[in-house]
Design a protein around this motif. Structure first.
Motif, PDB file in Angstrom:
ATOM      1  N   ALA A  78      16.880  69.008  95.477  1.00  0.00           N
ATOM      2  CA  ALA A  78      18.145  68.365  95.119  1.00  0.00           C
ATOM      3  C   ALA A  78      18.223  66.954  95.700  1.00  0.00           C
ATOM      4  CB  ALA A  78      19.323  69.207  95.602  1.00  0.00           C
TER       5      ALA A  78
ATOM      6  N   TRP B 172      27.398  70.414  89.597  1.00  0.00           N
ATOM      7  CA  TRP B 172      25.984  70.551  89.237  1.00  0.00           C
ATOM      8  C   TRP B 172      25.791  70.780  87.744  1.00  0.00           C
ATOM      9  CZ3 TRP B 172      22.762  75.556  89.819  1.00  0.00           C
ATOM     10  CH2 TRP B 172      21.419  75.289  89.548  1.00  0.00           C
ATOM     11  N   THR B 173      26.551  71.700  87.161  1.00  0.00           N
ATOM     12  CA  THR B 173      26.316  72.055  85.754  1.00  0.00           C
ATOM     13  C   THR B 173      26.549  70.899  84.776  1.00  0.00           C
ATOM     14  OG1 THR B 173      28.541  73.048  85.621  1.00  0.00           O
ATOM     15  CG2 THR B 173      26.694  74.525  86.088  1.00  0.00           C
TER      16      THR B 173
ATOM     17  N   SER C  56      27.029  63.328  90.471  1.00  0.00           N
ATOM     18  CA  SER C  56      26.771  64.758  90.295  1.00  0.00           C
ATOM     19  C   SER C  56      25.553  65.196  91.100  1.00  0.00           C
ATOM     20  CB  SER C  56      26.559  65.062  88.812  1.00  0.00           C
ATOM     21  OG  SER C  56      26.300  66.428  88.605  1.00  0.00           O
TER      22      SER C  56
ATOM     23  N   THR D 270      25.426  67.993  85.114  1.00  0.00           N
ATOM     24  CA  THR D 270      24.306  67.054  85.209  1.00  0.00           C
ATOM     25  C   THR D 270      23.427  67.098  83.968  1.00  0.00           C
ATOM     26  OG1 THR D 270      24.288  67.436  87.609  1.00  0.00           O
ATOM     27  CG2 THR D 270      22.428  66.254  86.670  1.00  0.00           C
TER      28      THR D 270
ATOM     29  N   THR E 191      25.680  67.737  94.250  1.00  0.00           N
ATOM     30  CA  THR E 191      24.874  68.963  94.190  1.00  0.00           C
ATOM     31  C   THR E 191      24.059  69.142  95.461  1.00  0.00           C
ATOM     32  OG1 THR E 191      24.720  68.841  91.772  1.00  0.00           O
ATOM     33  CG2 THR E 191      23.051  70.146  92.921  1.00  0.00           C
TER      34      THR E 191
ATOM     35  N   THR F 271      30.198  73.657  94.120  1.00  0.00           N
ATOM     36  CA  THR F 271      28.915  73.019  93.845  1.00  0.00           C
ATOM     37  C   THR F 271      28.589  73.054  92.357  1.00  0.00           C
ATOM     38  OG1 THR F 271      28.096  73.648  96.044  1.00  0.00           O
ATOM     39  CG2 THR F 271      26.446  73.046  94.388  1.00  0.00           C
ATOM     40  N   CYS F 272      28.809  74.208  91.734  1.00  0.00           N
ATOM     41  CA  CYS F 272      28.499  74.353  90.311  1.00  0.00           C
ATOM     42  C   CYS F 272      29.378  73.459  89.440  1.00  0.00           C
ATOM     43  CB  CYS F 272      28.657  75.815  89.883  1.00  0.00           C
ATOM     44  SG  CYS F 272      27.367  76.896  90.521  1.00  0.00           S
TER      45      CYS F 272
END
Length: 398
Positions: A179, A119-120, A88, A122, A92, A115-116
């Motif tokens: 990131a 990412w979310t 993740s 994580t 990201t 991406t989200c």
């Protein structure tokens, strides 16, 4: 019986786990601290109009209740939470790098959405990993989590300084840089016991969703935390309209984060039941929003900001402690996914509603937020008797 030679090794393992997790929390929240205030600034700087900015900024909340639960459940089913965090984090960093090369709103929307999706998850994956470590090593969640709050504040302040030094069009690369740091930090995370060795296969998901106590925890947490949405969205705008300078606004936000850090640091000394901690967080949120709605003098506003340590920090502590008690270790990532989804769904709805309410009644939106927080406090208080601890056993992976 454990030999004396084994004791230092166990202590060293525990310390490595705590340090590596604190480092990753710091890196991850540094990304959040630069992204939350300054990603919209970057979008505006590259020429994206306000309507598209609003749509693009809604994507993280949308993925929290759509794709996020599937990602956390998949990682847990594969017994690969630590690996999922690493993947993740890498996805990201790559995603934000590609986003930074875009200019057109539709392309930004599509790539940022992808991406989200990675990412979310994580945050719930990291909290699931942390809670397993808390149960495994007998640690306290608060002192581990406070490093994330400190990094969030530091990241925001550093990026705020850079706004005056670099062109706004370059802000995306600050987010990318953090990131990349998060990717490197994820490689330091220590492996935990393989639950497949100690946990029999069980039907996953449905028993948890049939637990009324679990629903009471995540619903009340979502109500209290989502009551902060209007503040996050409109406080800076509103305070500017009332003549408060940008520097003072930054100080007010920093006061809230510092109070949160203090609460996390002191949390090992708290002896109240986690449901009581959540109820206190909800009550303080009610008082905080009522004060904020009344256009208070600056001193009173600063005191209300210190309440963030309770309204946000104490609610988080109570929630996480209840999840450790309520959810078996072999389902903790799934539980975190449901919690994040509930937060995301209510948060997205609250964000949309608060915009319409603020347009009509301005500061009066905080009274609506106070009602939400009150509902969360009442819900968790009424459910406190059923929220008895469920001791983790070897069979449950604790």
């Amino acid at each position: 019986m454990q030999s004396e030679s084994q004791i230092p090794i166990a202590a060293a393992t525990k310390r490595r786990f705590a340090v590596s997790l604190a480092v990753f929390y710091s890196a991850f929240f540094a990304v959040l601290g630069t992204h939350m205030p300054f990603f919209p600034v970057w979008l505006k700087a590259i020429g994206v109009d306000a309507a598209w900015i609003g749509i693009i900024n809604a994507l993280p909340a949308i993925t929290r209740f759509t794709t996020l639960p599937q990602v956390t459940a998949f990682a847990e089913k594969r017994h690969a939470i630590r690996a999922a965090i690493m993947v993740s984090a890498l996805a990201t960093a790559i995603g934000f790098s590609v986003v930074g090369l875009q200019q057109q709103p539709l392309a930004l929307f599509v790539i940022y959405a992808l991406t989200c999706m990675m990412w979310t998850p994580t945050m719930p994956l990291t909290d699931a990993y942390a809670l397993r470590g808390v149960a495994r090593y007998g640690l306290d969640y608060g002192p581990l989590r406070l490093w994330g709050s400190a990094a969030f504040a530091a990241g925001s302040l550093a990026c705020g300084y850079l706004v005056d030094v670099i062109a706004p069009r370059e802000l995306i690369w600050v987010i990318v840089a953090w990131a990349v740091v998060a990717v490197l930090a994820s490689l330091l995370l220590q492996p935990l016991d393989d639950l497949r060795r100690r946990t029999p296969e069980r039907p996953a998901g449905k028993p948890l969703l049939r637990d009324a106590g679990f629903w009471a925890v995540i619903a009340s947490a979502a109500l209290i935390q989502s009551s902060h949405i209007a503040f996050y969205t409109f406080s800076a705008i509103d305070w500017q309209l009332h003549g408060i300078s940008g520097l003072t606004i930054a100080v007010l936000w920093t006061l809230g984060v510092m109070a949160e850090i203090v609460v996390f640091a002191l949390s090992p000394r708290f002896s109240l039941h986690p449901s009581t901690l959540m109820a206190i967080g909800g009550v303080i949120a009610v008082l905080r929003w009522i004060v904020t709605a009344s256009e208070p003098p600056l001193v009173l506003l600063a005191i209300a900001q210190l309440g963030h340590g309770f309204s946000f920090g104490m609610t988080i502590l109570g929630t996480m402690n209840l999840l450790v008690q309520r959810v078996p270790s072999h389902q903790i990532a799934r539980g975190q996914g449901y919690y994040a989804a509930c937060n995301g769904l209510l948060g997205a709805a609250t964000s949309i509603a608060s915009g319409a309410i603020y347009a009509r009644i301005g500061d009066g939106v905080y009274y609506v937020m106070a009602a939400m927080a009150a509902a969360g406090a009442i819900l968790i208080w009424s459910a406190r008797h059923r929220l008895t601890a469920q001791p983790q056993s070897e069979a449950s992976g604790g």
